[in-house]
Design an enzyme around this catalytic site. Structure first.
Site, mmCIF file in Angstrom:
data_model
loop_
_atom_site.group_PDB
_atom_site.id
_atom_site.type_symbol
_atom_site.label_atom_id
_atom_site.label_comp_id
_atom_site.label_asym_id
_atom_site.label_seq_id
_atom_site.Cartn_x
_atom_site.Cartn_y
_atom_site.Cartn_z
ATOM 1 N N HIS A 212 -0.636 -15.039 5.524
ATOM 2 C CA HIS A 212 -1.307 -13.912 6.316
ATOM 3 C C HIS A 212 -2.325 -14.421 7.220
ATOM 4 C CE1 HIS A 212 -3.503 -15.434 2.548
ATOM 5 N NE2 HIS A 212 -4.539 -15.317 3.135
ATOM 6 N N HIS B 91 -5.867 -13.408 9.051
ATOM 7 C CA HIS B 91 -7.118 -12.799 9.007
ATOM 8 C C HIS B 91 -7.524 -12.301 10.457
ATOM 9 C CE1 HIS B 91 -8.253 -14.092 4.661
ATOM 10 N NE2 HIS B 91 -7.575 -14.888 5.052
HETATM 11 P P1 AMP Z 1 -6.775 -16.351 1.682
HETATM 12 O O1 AMP Z 1 -8.225 -16.988 1.156
HETATM 13 O O2 AMP Z 1 -6.836 -16.857 3.193
HETATM 14 O O3 AMP Z 1 -5.779 -16.737 0.824
HETATM 15 O O4 AMP Z 1 -7.332 -14.936 1.934
HETATM 16 C C1 AMP Z 1 -6.772 -13.808 0.756
HETATM 17 C C2 AMP Z 1 -7.500 -12.630 1.036
HETATM 18 O O5 AMP Z 1 -6.943 -11.645 0.538
HETATM 19 C C3 AMP Z 1 -8.922 -12.576 0.891
HETATM 20 O O6 AMP Z 1 -9.451 -12.397 1.988
HETATM 21 C C4 AMP Z 1 -8.934 -11.411 -0.186
HETATM 22 O O7 AMP Z 1 -9.998 -10.643 -0.076
HETATM 23 C C5 AMP Z 1 -7.798 -10.891 0.197
HETATM 24 N N1 AMP Z 1 -7.023 -9.973 -0.829
HETATM 25 C C6 AMP Z 1 -6.716 -10.504 -2.083
HETATM 26 N N2 AMP Z 1 -6.237 -9.226 -2.798
HETATM 27 C C7 AMP Z 1 -6.038 -8.395 -2.042
HETATM 28 C C8 AMP Z 1 -5.675 -6.971 -2.009
HETATM 29 N N3 AMP Z 1 -5.228 -6.520 -3.235
HETATM 30 N N4 AMP Z 1 -5.775 -6.141 -1.042
HETATM 31 C C9 AMP Z 1 -6.310 -6.518 0.155
HETATM 32 N N5 AMP Z 1 -6.819 -7.698 0.292
HETATM 33 C C10 AMP Z 1 -6.725 -8.536 -0.832
#
Ligand code: AMP
Ligand code: ZN
Length: 138
Positions: free
Chosen positions: A101, A103
């Site tokens: 993903h 950001h």
């Molecule tokens: P990373 O640390 O780069 O793996 O980012 C994961 C991101 O996913 C974090 O910013 C979380 O806040 C976000 N996240 C986790 N679960 C969900 C969810 N169910 N819906 C939307 N965002 C999420």
């Protein structure tokens, strides 16, 4: 981690809810559930790629095209003062969800986001060897 247990696959399949901004055949753009700032969004490929080493170059290219469109929408909608694009690979790099993903984090004067690292001197590194090793690997 099995694909069946992946939280982003569940969001993409509609098994768990998300605040979706945009969707096409390849991607879903959602609001981050714990945003760093107002308008923090995530771009998810619909296919389960673990990280940047797993995603194919064509999908990665399409993803960045979409990122540039979403970035402009964030600027127009939120009047942010700047924007960071962040994409974590591996726990050590801060990856917590092992479905690729990207950001998009709008930045505002006085926000609390920190992405700063300590700068090191190149004197302490064999820069030429590093350069050659990377070139060989490409
Ligand atoms: P990373 O640390 O780069 O793996 O980012 C994961 C991101 O996913 C974090 O910013 C979380 O806040 C976000 N996240 C986790 N679960 C969900 C969810 N169910 N819906 C939307 N965002 C999420
Ligand atoms: Zn997944």
């Amino acid at each position: 981690m099995r694909k069946e247990d992946c939280i982003f696959c569940k969001i993409i399949n509609g098994d768990i809810p998300s605040n979706t901004i945009y969707e096409n055949s390849d991607f879903k753009v959602i609001m981050d559930a714990s945003p760093a700032t107002k308008g923090h969004v995530l771009i998810l490929p619909k296919e389960h790629f673990k990280d940047i080493y797993d995603i194919d170059a064509e999908t990665a290219g399409k993803l960045f095209q979409l990122a540039s469109v979403v970035a402009r929408a964030l600027k127009e909608a939120l009047h942010c003062d700047g924007l960071n694009i962040l994409q974590n690979n591996g726990s050590i790099a801060g990856q917590t969800v092992f479905h690729f993903h990207m950001h998009l984090i709008p930045r505002y004067e006085g926000d609390t986001v920190t992405l700063k690292w300590e700068e090191h001197s190149v004197e302490d590194m064999d820069v030429e060897k590093i350069r050659q090793d990377i070139r060989k690997a490409l």
